[in-house]
Write a protein that holds these residues in place. Structure first.
Motif, PDB file in Angstrom:
ATOM      1  N   PRO A  78       0.830  -1.216   0.000  1.00  0.00           N
ATOM      2  CA  PRO A  78       0.000   0.000   0.000  1.00  0.00           C
ATOM      3  C   PRO A  78       0.866   1.268   0.000  1.00  0.00           C
ATOM      4  CG  PRO A  78      -0.745  -1.544   1.677  1.00  0.00           C
ATOM      5  CD  PRO A  78       0.549  -2.082   1.130  1.00  0.00           C
ATOM      6  N   ASP A  79       0.477   2.237  -0.796  1.00  0.00           N
ATOM      7  CA  ASP A  79       1.144   3.543  -0.912  1.00  0.00           C
ATOM      8  C   ASP A  79       2.531   3.471  -1.531  1.00  0.00           C
ATOM      9  OD1 ASP A  79      -1.087   4.748   0.270  1.00  0.00           O
ATOM     10  OD2 ASP A  79      -0.270   4.472   2.290  1.00  0.00           O
ATOM     11  N   TYR A  80       2.868   2.356  -2.179  1.00  0.00           N
ATOM     12  CA  TYR A  80       4.170   2.217  -2.831  1.00  0.00           C
ATOM     13  C   TYR A  80       3.975   1.759  -4.271  1.00  0.00           C
ATOM     14  CZ  TYR A  80       6.788   2.802   1.470  1.00  0.00           C
ATOM     15  OH  TYR A  80       7.340   3.320   2.607  1.00  0.00           O
ATOM     16  N   ALA A  81       4.913   2.124  -5.122  1.00  0.00           N
ATOM     17  CA  ALA A  81       4.939   1.680  -6.513  1.00  0.00           C
ATOM     18  C   ALA A  81       6.231   0.909  -6.729  1.00  0.00           C
ATOM     19  CB  ALA A  81       4.873   2.875  -7.455  1.00  0.00           C
ATOM     20  N   TYR A  82       6.154  -0.154  -7.510  1.00  0.00           N
ATOM     21  CA  TYR A  82       7.343  -0.963  -7.782  1.00  0.00           C
ATOM     22  C   TYR A  82       8.113  -0.381  -8.963  1.00  0.00           C
ATOM     23  CZ  TYR A  82      10.387  -4.858  -8.736  1.00  0.00           C
ATOM     24  OH  TYR A  82      11.500  -5.638  -8.933  1.00  0.00           O
ATOM     25  N   ALA A  83       9.409  -0.173  -8.795  1.00  0.00           N
ATOM     26  CA  ALA A  83      10.297   0.284  -9.870  1.00  0.00           C
ATOM     27  C   ALA A  83      11.133  -0.927 -10.288  1.00  0.00           C
ATOM     28  CB  ALA A  83      11.205   1.407  -9.383  1.00  0.00           C
ATOM     29  N   PRO A  84      10.945  -1.441 -11.516  1.00  0.00           N
ATOM     30  CA  PRO A  84      11.653  -2.656 -11.934  1.00  0.00           C
ATOM     31  C   PRO A  84      13.164  -2.484 -11.936  1.00  0.00           C
ATOM     32  CG  PRO A  84      10.036  -1.958 -13.581  1.00  0.00           C
ATOM     33  CD  PRO A  84      10.099  -0.896 -12.544  1.00  0.00           C
ATOM     34  N   GLY A  85      13.881  -3.603 -11.778  1.00  0.00           N
ATOM     35  CA  GLY A  85      15.336  -3.598 -11.841  1.00  0.00           C
ATOM     36  C   GLY A  85      15.801  -3.340 -13.269  1.00  0.00           C
ATOM     37  N   ARG A  86      17.093  -3.055 -13.417  1.00  0.00           N
ATOM     38  CA  ARG A  86      17.632  -2.750 -14.739  1.00  0.00           C
ATOM     39  C   ARG A  86      19.144  -2.942 -14.746  1.00  0.00           C
ATOM     40  NH1 ARG A  86      17.141   1.467 -11.692  1.00  0.00           N
ATOM     41  NH2 ARG A  86      18.551   3.223 -11.775  1.00  0.00           N
ATOM     42  N   TRP A  87      19.676  -3.197 -15.920  1.00  0.00           N
ATOM     43  CA  TRP A  87      21.115  -3.262 -16.109  1.00  0.00           C
ATOM     44  C   TRP A  87      21.619  -1.850 -16.393  1.00  0.00           C
ATOM     45  CZ3 TRP A  87      24.197  -7.205 -15.059  1.00  0.00           C
ATOM     46  CH2 TRP A  87      23.649  -8.477 -14.979  1.00  0.00           C
ATOM     47  N   VAL A  88      22.689  -1.444 -15.710  1.00  0.00           N
ATOM     48  CA  VAL A  88      23.284  -0.129 -15.951  1.00  0.00           C
ATOM     49  C   VAL A  88      24.763  -0.299 -16.278  1.00  0.00           C
ATOM     50  CG1 VAL A  88      21.664   1.166 -14.510  1.00  0.00           C
ATOM     51  CG2 VAL A  88      23.716   0.229 -13.485  1.00  0.00           C
ATOM     52  N   GLN A  89      25.250   0.566 -17.138  1.00  0.00           N
ATOM     53  CA  GLN A  89      26.661   0.545 -17.491  1.00  0.00           C
ATOM     54  C   GLN A  89      27.431   1.300 -16.415  1.00  0.00           C
ATOM     55  OE1 GLN A  89      27.111   1.835 -21.493  1.00  0.00           O
ATOM     56  NE2 GLN A  89      28.860   0.518 -21.843  1.00  0.00           N
ATOM     57  N   ALA A  90      28.470   0.645 -15.861  1.00  0.00           N
ATOM     58  CA  ALA A  90      29.241   1.270 -14.779  1.00  0.00           C
ATOM     59  C   ALA A  90      30.642   0.682 -14.723  1.00  0.00           C
ATOM     60  CB  ALA A  90      28.531   1.051 -13.444  1.00  0.00           C
ATOM     61  N   ASP A  91      31.617   1.512 -14.466  1.00  0.00           N
ATOM     62  CA  ASP A  91      33.005   1.074 -14.238  1.00  0.00           C
ATOM     63  C   ASP A  91      33.536   0.175 -15.348  1.00  0.00           C
ATOM     64  OD1 ASP A  91      32.928   2.440 -11.775  1.00  0.00           O
ATOM     65  OD2 ASP A  91      32.057   0.688 -10.781  1.00  0.00           O
ATOM     66  N   GLY A  92      33.175   0.453 -16.579  1.00  0.00           N
ATOM     67  CA  GLY A  92      33.686  -0.334 -17.701  1.00  0.00           C
ATOM     68  C   GLY A  92      32.981  -1.667 -17.901  1.00  0.00           C
ATOM     69  N   GLY A  93      31.868  -1.880 -17.264  1.00  0.00           N
ATOM     70  CA  GLY A  93      31.121  -3.124 -17.414  1.00  0.00           C
ATOM     71  C   GLY A  93      29.650  -2.879 -17.183  1.00  0.00           C
ATOM     72  N   TRP A  94      28.944  -3.908 -16.763  1.00  0.00           N
ATOM     73  CA  TRP A  94      27.501  -3.833 -16.521  1.00  0.00           C
ATOM     74  C   TRP A  94      27.194  -4.328 -15.124  1.00  0.00           C
ATOM     75  CZ3 TRP A  94      24.176  -1.703 -20.010  1.00  0.00           C
ATOM     76  CH2 TRP A  94      24.720  -1.424 -21.268  1.00  0.00           C
ATOM     77  N   ARG A  95      26.262  -3.650 -14.470  1.00  0.00           N
ATOM     78  CA  ARG A  95      25.888  -3.996 -13.097  1.00  0.00           C
ATOM     79  C   ARG A  95      24.360  -4.036 -13.014  1.00  0.00           C
ATOM     80  NH1 ARG A  95      29.142  -3.690  -8.856  1.00  0.00           N
ATOM     81  NH2 ARG A  95      30.561  -2.300  -9.924  1.00  0.00           N
ATOM     82  N   TRP A  96      23.820  -5.029 -12.300  1.00  0.00           N
ATOM     83  CA  TRP A  96      22.374  -5.162 -12.120  1.00  0.00           C
ATOM     84  C   TRP A  96      21.938  -4.338 -10.916  1.00  0.00           C
ATOM     85  CZ3 TRP A  96      18.075  -6.185 -14.418  1.00  0.00           C
ATOM     86  CH2 TRP A  96      16.926  -6.427 -13.671  1.00  0.00           C
ATOM     87  N   MET A  97      20.943  -3.480 -11.133  1.00  0.00           N
ATOM     88  CA  MET A  97      20.347  -2.699 -10.054  1.00  0.00           C
ATOM     89  C   MET A  97      18.996  -3.344  -9.753  1.00  0.00           C
ATOM     90  SD  MET A  97      22.626  -0.376  -9.558  1.00  0.00           S
ATOM     91  CE  MET A  97      21.804   0.799  -8.543  1.00  0.00           C
ATOM     92  N   GLU A  98      18.851  -3.886  -8.563  1.00  0.00           N
ATOM     93  CA  GLU A  98      17.620  -4.574  -8.174  1.00  0.00           C
ATOM     94  C   GLU A  98      16.431  -3.626  -8.209  1.00  0.00           C
ATOM     95  OE1 GLU A  98      16.672  -7.638  -7.559  1.00  0.00           O
ATOM     96  OE2 GLU A  98      18.653  -8.494  -7.749  1.00  0.00           O
ATOM     97  N   GLY A  99      15.272  -4.184  -8.500  1.00  0.00           N
ATOM     98  CA  GLY A  99      14.046  -3.407  -8.426  1.00  0.00           C
ATOM     99  C   GLY A  99      13.763  -3.046  -6.973  1.00  0.00           C
ATOM    100  N   ASN A 100      13.002  -1.980  -6.768  1.00  0.00           N
ATOM    101  CA  ASN A 100      12.701  -1.574  -5.393  1.00  0.00           C
ATOM    102  C   ASN A 100      11.339  -0.909  -5.316  1.00  0.00           C
ATOM    103  OD1 ASN A 100      13.133   0.971  -6.450  1.00  0.00           O
ATOM    104  ND2 ASN A 100      15.065   1.286  -5.425  1.00  0.00           N
ATOM    105  N   TRP A 101      10.902  -0.680  -4.117  1.00  0.00           N
ATOM    106  CA  TRP A 101       9.618  -0.032  -3.868  1.00  0.00           C
ATOM    107  C   TRP A 101       9.860   1.433  -3.544  1.00  0.00           C
ATOM    108  CZ3 TRP A 101       5.149  -2.485  -4.763  1.00  0.00           C
ATOM    109  CH2 TRP A 101       5.191  -3.868  -4.889  1.00  0.00           C
ATOM    110  N   ARG A 102       9.107   2.297  -4.199  1.00  0.00           N
ATOM    111  CA  ARG A 102       9.211   3.738  -3.955  1.00  0.00           C
ATOM    112  C   ARG A 102       7.854   4.254  -3.525  1.00  0.00           C
ATOM    113  NH1 ARG A 102      12.605   5.077  -9.396  1.00  0.00           N
ATOM    114  NH2 ARG A 102      14.469   3.980  -8.744  1.00  0.00           N
ATOM    115  N   ARG A 103       7.889   5.239  -2.664  1.00  0.00           N
ATOM    116  CA  ARG A 103       6.635   5.815  -2.192  1.00  0.00           C
ATOM    117  C   ARG A 103       5.882   6.383  -3.382  1.00  0.00           C
ATOM    118  NH1 ARG A 103       3.917   6.058   2.286  1.00  0.00           N
ATOM    119  NH2 ARG A 103       5.430   6.035   3.925  1.00  0.00           N
TER     120      ARG A 103
END
Length: 134
Positions: A78-103
């Motif tokens: 309740p009162d939160y929205a899910y933000a899906p995870g995504r792959w981001v380019q970082a430090d010369g490679g790729w890193r997975w950013m987990e999805g999270n809940w935002r108000r």
């Protein structure tokens, strides 16, 4: 005898040349993948479910290759929205950013004297309502 003398001379000439060395350093940072993830797969979202949020599928690295993990339903908060995870380019490679809940942003109610007779909505620029201009 001529052949062995020729071999010795070739060995002496080769040893006199400076040795060219190539050094390759591969620093392995935890969670950093050197291979870019494939494009996301099309995955049709099932029909809505009450009290559930659809978490889309994703590519996951398994130390050798990317493997597809299908989407799934997760209990809504309740009162939160899910933000899906995504792959981001970082430090010369790729890193997975987990999805999270935002108000979740609460819808703003029009109680500043908005004109409800017209067809369009009324917008008040930030900070103007406090000044009594909306």
């Amino acid at each position: 005898m001529k052949v062995s003398a020729l071999l010795v001379a070739a060995a002496l000439v080769a040893s006199a040349l400076p040795a060219a060395a190539q050094v390759s350093v591969n620093i392995n940072l935890p969670g950093l993948i050197q291979v870019a993830p494939p494009a996301p797969r099309y995955e049709p979202m099932p029909g809505p479910r009450a009290g559930q949020v659809w978490v889309p599928g994703r590519w996951q690295w398994n130390e050798r290759a990317y493997v597809w993990h299908a989407g799934f339903w997760q209990a809504a908060r309740p009162d939160y929205a899910y933000a899906p995870g995504r792959w981001v380019q970082a430090d010369g490679g790729w890193r997975w950013m987990e999805g999270n809940w935002r108000r979740a942003e609460q819808p703003r109610h029009a109680d500043h004297g908005d004109d409800h007779r017209g067809g369009g909505g009324h917008h008040c620029p930030p900070g103007q309502a406090k000044k009594g201009r909306c």
